[in-house]
Design a protein around this motif. Structure first.
Motif, PDB file in Angstrom:
ATOM      1  N   ALA A  49      42.066  48.689  30.220  1.00  0.00           N
ATOM      2  CA  ALA A  49      42.362  48.222  31.430  1.00  0.00           C
ATOM      3  C   ALA A  49      41.467  48.060  32.267  1.00  0.00           C
ATOM      4  N   ARG A  51      38.651  46.619  31.268  1.00  0.00           N
ATOM      5  CA  ARG A  51      37.834  45.478  30.709  1.00  0.00           C
ATOM      6  C   ARG A  51      38.698  44.034  31.185  1.00  0.00           C
ATOM      7  N   ALA A  52      40.321  44.532  31.444  1.00  0.00           N
ATOM      8  CA  ALA A  52      40.997  43.417  31.839  1.00  0.00           C
ATOM      9  C   ALA A  52      40.589  43.008  33.203  1.00  0.00           C
ATOM     10  N   ASN A  55      37.580  41.089  33.600  1.00  0.00           N
ATOM     11  CA  ASN A  55      38.000  39.787  33.363  1.00  0.00           C
ATOM     12  C   ASN A  55      38.277  39.026  34.731  1.00  0.00           C
ATOM     13  N   ARG A  56      39.166  39.719  35.238  1.00  0.00           N
ATOM     14  CA  ARG A  56      39.940  39.232  36.412  1.00  0.00           C
ATOM     15  C   ARG A  56      39.423  39.102  37.489  1.00  0.00           C
ATOM     16  N   GLU A 219      39.400  37.127  42.572  1.00  0.00           N
ATOM     17  CA  GLU A 219      40.140  37.092  41.343  1.00  0.00           C
ATOM     18  C   GLU A 219      39.741  35.551  40.575  1.00  0.00           C
ATOM     19  N   VAL A 220      39.261  35.707  39.514  1.00  0.00           N
ATOM     20  CA  VAL A 220      38.773  34.568  38.681  1.00  0.00           C
ATOM     21  C   VAL A 220      39.860  34.309  37.419  1.00  0.00           C
ATOM     22  N   ASP A 221      39.940  33.177  37.093  1.00  0.00           N
ATOM     23  CA  ASP A 221      40.366  32.804  35.689  1.00  0.00           C
ATOM     24  C   ASP A 221      39.413  32.740  34.677  1.00  0.00           C
ATOM     25  N   ALA A 222      39.962  32.239  33.509  1.00  0.00           N
ATOM     26  CA  ALA A 222      38.792  32.130  32.585  1.00  0.00           C
ATOM     27  C   ALA A 222      37.892  31.292  32.671  1.00  0.00           C
ATOM     28  N   ARG A 225      37.074  29.862  37.951  1.00  0.00           N
ATOM     29  CA  ARG A 225      37.661  29.446  39.191  1.00  0.00           C
ATOM     30  C   ARG A 225      38.112  30.722  40.066  1.00  0.00           C
ATOM     31  N   LEU A 227      40.358  32.201  42.366  1.00  0.00           N
ATOM     32  CA  LEU A 227      41.790  32.083  42.722  1.00  0.00           C
ATOM     33  C   LEU A 227      42.189  32.679  44.112  1.00  0.00           C
TER      34      LEU A 227
ATOM     35  N   TYR B 231      36.253  36.262  20.288  1.00  0.00           N
ATOM     36  CA  TYR B 231      37.021  36.335  21.783  1.00  0.00           C
ATOM     37  C   TYR B 231      38.305  36.474  21.710  1.00  0.00           C
ATOM     38  N   ILE B 238      42.566  43.691  24.725  1.00  0.00           N
ATOM     39  CA  ILE B 238      42.278  43.715  25.932  1.00  0.00           C
ATOM     40  C   ILE B 238      43.883  43.612  26.730  1.00  0.00           C
ATOM     41  N   GLY B 241      46.195  46.581  25.413  1.00  0.00           N
ATOM     42  CA  GLY B 241      45.798  47.889  25.610  1.00  0.00           C
ATOM     43  C   GLY B 241      46.063  48.078  27.278  1.00  0.00           C
ATOM     44  N   SER B 242      45.701  46.920  27.877  1.00  0.00           N
ATOM     45  CA  SER B 242      45.536  47.162  29.437  1.00  0.00           C
ATOM     46  C   SER B 242      47.230  47.374  29.792  1.00  0.00           C
ATOM     47  N   LYS B 248      52.397  45.896  32.950  1.00  0.00           N
ATOM     48  CA  LYS B 248      51.805  45.509  34.308  1.00  0.00           C
ATOM     49  C   LYS B 248      53.178  45.001  34.905  1.00  0.00           C
ATOM     50  N   THR B 254      47.627  39.795  33.967  1.00  0.00           N
ATOM     51  CA  THR B 254      46.514  39.000  34.330  1.00  0.00           C
ATOM     52  C   THR B 254      45.693  38.426  32.982  1.00  0.00           C
ATOM     53  N   GLN B 255      45.722  38.938  31.835  1.00  0.00           N
ATOM     54  CA  GLN B 255      45.194  38.289  30.691  1.00  0.00           C
ATOM     55  C   GLN B 255      45.521  37.087  30.290  1.00  0.00           C
ATOM     56  N   LEU B 258      45.730  34.339  33.701  1.00  0.00           N
ATOM     57  CA  LEU B 258      44.313  33.815  34.249  1.00  0.00           C
ATOM     58  C   LEU B 258      43.591  33.135  32.927  1.00  0.00           C
ATOM     59  N   ASN B 259      44.446  32.947  31.904  1.00  0.00           N
ATOM     60  CA  ASN B 259      43.887  32.314  30.688  1.00  0.00           C
ATOM     61  C   ASN B 259      42.658  32.691  30.046  1.00  0.00           C
ATOM     62  N   PHE B 260      42.664  34.142  29.895  1.00  0.00           N
ATOM     63  CA  PHE B 260      41.620  34.946  29.079  1.00  0.00           C
ATOM     64  C   PHE B 260      42.136  34.906  27.782  1.00  0.00           C
TER      65      PHE B 260
END
Lengths: 626, 372
Positions: A49, A51-52, A55-56, A219-222, A225, A227, B231, B238, B241-242, B248, B254-255, B258-260
């Motif tokens: 969580a 790590r998510a 990421n975010r 908050e950013v996307d992959a 950017r 957001l 990746y 992630i 697991g998250s 959520k 969010t993963q 947000l395109n991860f």
């Protein structure tokens, strides 16, 4: 179509056995998937969580504005201006070579080194292409955004040393934080690419100037950017620092020193405020403040005249004849001489087998203390020095602040050296020799002083015997300035002694034979003492360049003085390296500094000189002493 | 109660509504997750993918209905023509197919892109069932008996593996193996196969393309190359697991938003679901799927003839393998190959194929009590 009964029955029998096998296999797979889900979603939940979330959410540092450095009147000497920095993120650049070549059409930078950096850093890490690009470049990048994927502009604060080399050793410079500094500092304060004060005021007052960082969580996307803005902690600006330096006087001092090497310190004798201070050769802090190249750094380090050395606090020079002020104080206080006592100067002095010359070969004739100071008679002070002995000389030298650090708050400082019998036994393991007292009496030999010590010493004469603590920062905010010089220590020398010396120093300037006669025609009433200190000789064959040998062998010119005589507002110590006689090379520089300051604070020029060369046109007050 | 029953009544009584209901539930779930995964996309096209998936559900339902109503013995008779048609399509893709994602897989027919290798799975199942049925052999099959179906399997396998689409190609072999096993084969064949596989595994390693090797290595240590092959795997783990115990929340992942997470609406759709629905949701989902598989197994075990039983067994194997491989992949247990999650992942071809399979299963289940 009928089938043989047995074939069908054997198939049915077989497929019946398949049911449990299939169910068991699926069951096992089911259990494995369940365990794995459990492992990821329950056991590793918090780390995944996190790590998510990492990421975010991108946390961005917001730098607090660094405080300005102002002169005593609030005039800015160092500030920070916004600048544009051209950067790129490698993973967003589709075709690095093409993009950079396109950029190179307008912006001057090294394409190959940028490509090299891109190859050697993680693809998501920002790489700086060029710092502080000009407006045309900014416009070019903005207009061609679409052709420059991954390239972007960042606004950065750019430390600006407005007057370049001026007061560079005082102001100091910023530099990239070293790993050692980073390890010592608390984590929230500094990060890897920070620039911090590495020298001078910038370093000493880093805490006051730097302010506090803020943070922005977005908050950013992959694709990176932004957001949404999640949280902002605004940065705190650093505090401005008001120096005691007077910018006008400083500039005058810098001009007076043009083409010269050495140091000058001007101090307010009443409170220890440093009005101007310089060390030459200097450097332009702007070169350092944004990352100096290895080559430029090497050039500075290898320069034989050491531009990075702060001569104000670290330059140690023999005081030469300026030391005679100390000798005079010691002699009067210890009752060796009275002001009326005369000593005959035949031009030399014999001690055992050796003969010590007076600077005037023909001799000064009969000298009392005042005339000996006026004409800087060596023989008079040889005699007095031998009667005093080195230890009593040392006592008075120390009383006037020589031989120990002045505690000016400006980083490392050299203590200078006041020799004594004890010192020689400890440092050299040898007993003191009488002859050494002779050379020490005229400020040669082991004696070493720093320009700042000289300034404190002459300030004490100017103010009637108070030893001030030098101060560079004059800030109304408590706790941010230097220690206030409110309660200066008094030198334990009688007011009469000080008065005799003061009067003599006035005559050094005004008397016909005074060694500082060259400045007597200035608009103010100056007093002071010249000095010429011998430079340690080099071996003749060390270099083949005759001009250079001559330069290096030339004496240092010194002058310590103050003005106006009746109510001193400024005391100055000047050392001009390899410039010859103090009266000739140092006193005029000191005068220019004093003139600039006194004019600035509106001290009226004094009435025409007592010596009475009224017809001399140069007696008239100068309109513009600069 | 009358002894005479109208065909319609008999159909309704025997029709496996439960299987259809579960299938439609899965589809609805799939459409929802597809909707969720592209909710915040910049692209209008991506945001409307769920509608396209709905179209495909409609097309698939029509196709399924047709399959249900055809007498499946007609299909058995058509097995060979169908097979050659399918292989022809596969071969055609090699020449005129569109290139998507670096490999040639798609056949463009009237505006719809159909992955012919997907349809080929069903055709192959029908053919293998037909061949085994034709053998009329009592007891386990020997090596020679397996030669013919194996050759028919290897032809599409070779074509698809060349595309290259190892995931689908692998399924041809798996389906063949499972159907042979289900039909019954001699024990020594099983032993030999296991032995030869063990021997060939290291050899075949060197025959894989470098990117395929890397994908396998990635399983062992995804963090070694976090920006490259690892990746997808890392981001999938992630995401899952998250999600934690409760997730959520639907549309809150969010993963994926947000395109991860790459391939989030296709191969990694389970990650999106598990992120939003959590452990509880994921458990409910796989439990539903478990019942779905058990339902199909029922049909296999009670089909009234060998062909029908074998066809449904093949379909069951195909779906089961797809299901568990896809889950294993998203959970970081298997190398990443393009295998979608049945009924959930976005993709018309795979949806159509699975619905055709269910259609056949429903057909065979209805016919279970029919008199021959």
């Amino acid at each position: 179509m009928l089938r043989p009964r047995t074939e069908w029955e054997s198939f049915i029998k077989h497929r019946k056995s398949m049911g449990p096998i299939f169910t068991a296999l699926v069951g096992v797979a089911f259990v494995i998937v369940t365990l794995r889900l459990w492992h990821l979603q329950i056991v590793q939940y918090s780390s995944l969580a996190d790590r998510a979330e990492n990421n975010r959410v991108r946390q961005m540092t917001l730098d607090g504005r660094r405080g300005k450095i102002l002169d005593r009147n609030g005039f800015p000497m160092v500030d920070s201006r916004p600048s544009f920095q051209l950067s790129l993120i490698p993973e967003d650049v589709d075709n690095p070579r093409e993009t950079l070549d396109f950029l190179r059409r307008r912006v001057d930078f090294d394409v190959d080194s940028t490509l090299d950096k891109m190859r050697h850093s993680p693809s998501f890490q920002t790489i700086v292409i060029k710092k502080d690009i000009d407006r045309e470049d900014v416009a070019f990048v903005e207009e061609n955004r679409l052709d420059l994927p991954g390239v972007f502009l960042e606004v950065k604060a750019w430390r600006n040393y407005i007057f370049g080399q001026e007061a560079s050793h005082i102001l100091g410079y910023l530099g990239a934080i070293s790993s050692a500094q980073l390890a010592k500092a608390p984590k929230s304060v500094y990060s890897m690419d920070d620039f911090i004060g590495q020298y001078g005021i910038e370093k000493v007052h880093e805490r006051t100037l730097r302010g506090a960082k803020g943070y922005k969580r977005v908050e950013v996307d992959a694709a990176g950017r932004e957001l949404a803005l999640l949280e902002v902690i605004r940065p705190k600006s650093g505090h401005d620092l008001r120096l005691t330096i007077d910018f006008t006087t400083q500039t005058a001092a810098e001009r007076a020193f043009e083409g010269k090497m050495g140091a000058a310190v001007a101090i307010d004798p009443n409170n220890g405020d440093i009005i101007a201070a310089l060390s030459k050769p200097g450097f332009d802090p702007n070169v350092f403040a944004h990352g100096i190249s290895g080559d430029s750094w090497k050039k500075f380090i290898q320069d034989e005249f050491h531009p990075l050395q702060n001569r104000i606090t670290r330059g140690q020079y023999p005081p030469g004849s300026t030391f005679k002020i100390i000798m005079a104080a010691a002699a009067l206080e210890e009752g060796i001489v009275s002001p009326e006592t005369t000593i005959y100067c035949p031009g030399h002095y014999r001690l055992g087998q050796r003969t010590y010359r007076c600077w005037k070969k023909a001799g000064h004739g009969s000298m009392n203390l005042t005339s000996a100071l006026i004409q800087s008679c060596d023989v008079y002070f040889y005699t007095v020095g031998l009667r005093l002995g080195i230890d009593r000389i040392a006592k008075y030298a120390k009383m006037f602040g020589l031989g120990k650090r002045t505690n000016i708050n400006l980083g490392a400082e050299s203590p200078g050296l006041v020799p004594s019998t004890d010192w020689k036994k400890k440092a050299r393991g040898k007993p003191w020799i009488m002859g050494e007292t002779v050379s020490c009496s005229i400020g040669q030999g082991y004696n070493l002083v720093t320009p700042i010590q000289q300034a404190i010493m002459i300030a004490a004469i100017a103010n009637g015997g108070k030893l001030v603590t030098p101060r560079l920062v004059n800030s109304p905010r408590p706790g941010t300035g230097d220690r206030p010089g409110a309660n200066p220590k008094s030198v334990s020398v009688s007011p009469d002694t000080i008065s005799v010396i003061r009067n003599a120093l006035r005559l050094v300037v005004t008397a016909p034979h005074g060694t500082a006669w060259r400045i007597k025609n200035g608009p103010y009433s100056y007093a002071g003492k010249t000095g010429t200190s011998q430079v340690v000789r080099m071996k003749k064959n060390e270099t083949s360049d005759i001009e250079e040998i001559k330069f290096k062998h030339r004496d240092h010119a010194l002058f310590v003085g103050f003005a106006p005589f009746d109510d001193p507002k400024i005391a100055v110590a000047v050392i001009v390296e390899h410039a010859g006689h103090g009266g000739e090379a140092a006193a005029p520089v000191a005068r220019k500094i004093m003139d600039a300051y006194l004019q600035k604070i509106n001290v009226p020029p004094s009435t025409p000189q007592i010596t009475g060369h009224v017809t001399d046109k140069s007696v008239l007050p100068m309109e513009n002493p600069l | 109660m009358s002894d005479i029953e109208l065909p319609e009544h008999r159909f309704l009584r025997n029709f496996d509504f439960m299987l259809l209901a579960i299938t439609l539930t899965l589809c609805a779930l799939g459409v929802t997750v597809i909707y969720s995964s592209n909710l915040q996309s910049d692209s209008e096209f991506m945001r409307s993918l769920y509608i396209r998936q709905l179209y495909w559900v409609g097309i698939s339902l029509v196709a399924m209905s047709i399959v249900i109503w055809i007498d499946y013995r007609l299909i058995e008779r058509m097995a060979y023509p169908l097979y050659f048609f399918g292989v022809g399509c596969l071969a055609a893709v090699g020449f005129s197919g569109r290139v998507i994602g670096g490999s040639q897989r798609w056949l463009s027919v009237g505006g719809f892109n159909i992955q012919s290798s997907e349809i080929m799975k069903i055709i192959l199942i029908i053919l293998i069932a037909r061949i085994f049925d034709d053998m009329r052999k009592e007891g386990d099959l020997g090596v020679l008996d397996l030669a013919k179906p194996l050759i028919f399997t290897l032809i599409p396998f070779a074509i698809v593996a060349r595309q290259p689409d190892l995931g689908t190609a692998m399924i041809f072999i798996i389906v063949f193996g499972c159907m042979a096993f289900f039909n019954g084969i001699q024990r020594r064949i099983i032993i030999w196969t296991a032995g030869i596989s063990a021997f060939l595994a290291p050899v075949s390693w060197f025959m894989l393309k470098p990117y395929q090797q890397e994908r396998i290595l990635t399983i062992l240590n995804p963090d070694a190359d976090p920006m490259g092959h690892g990746y997808q795997m890392i981001q999938s783990k992630i995401a899952i697991g998250s999600g934690g115990l409760w997730g959520k929340g639907i549309f809150e992942g969010t993963q994926s938003k947000l395109n991860f997470l790459p391939a989030k609406h296709t191969d990694f759709i389970f990650s999106v679901f598990a992120e939003e629905a959590g452990f509880v949701g994921a458990m409910i989902f796989i439990t539903i799927f478990f019942f779905f598989l058990m339902r199909l197994l029922e049909i296999v075990l009670h089909a009234r003839d060998k062909f029908g039983s074998l066809v449904v067994a093949g379909i069951l194997c195909m779906i089961t393998f797809n299901f568990f491989y896809n889950l294993g992949m998203t959970l970081g247990l298997f190398p990443i190959v393009g295998i979608p999650l049945p009924f959930i992942s976005y993709g018309g071809s795979s949806l159509l194929t699975n619905f055709l399979g269910i259609g056949l299963a429903l057909n065979i289940s209805v016919s279970r009590y029919k008199l021959g």
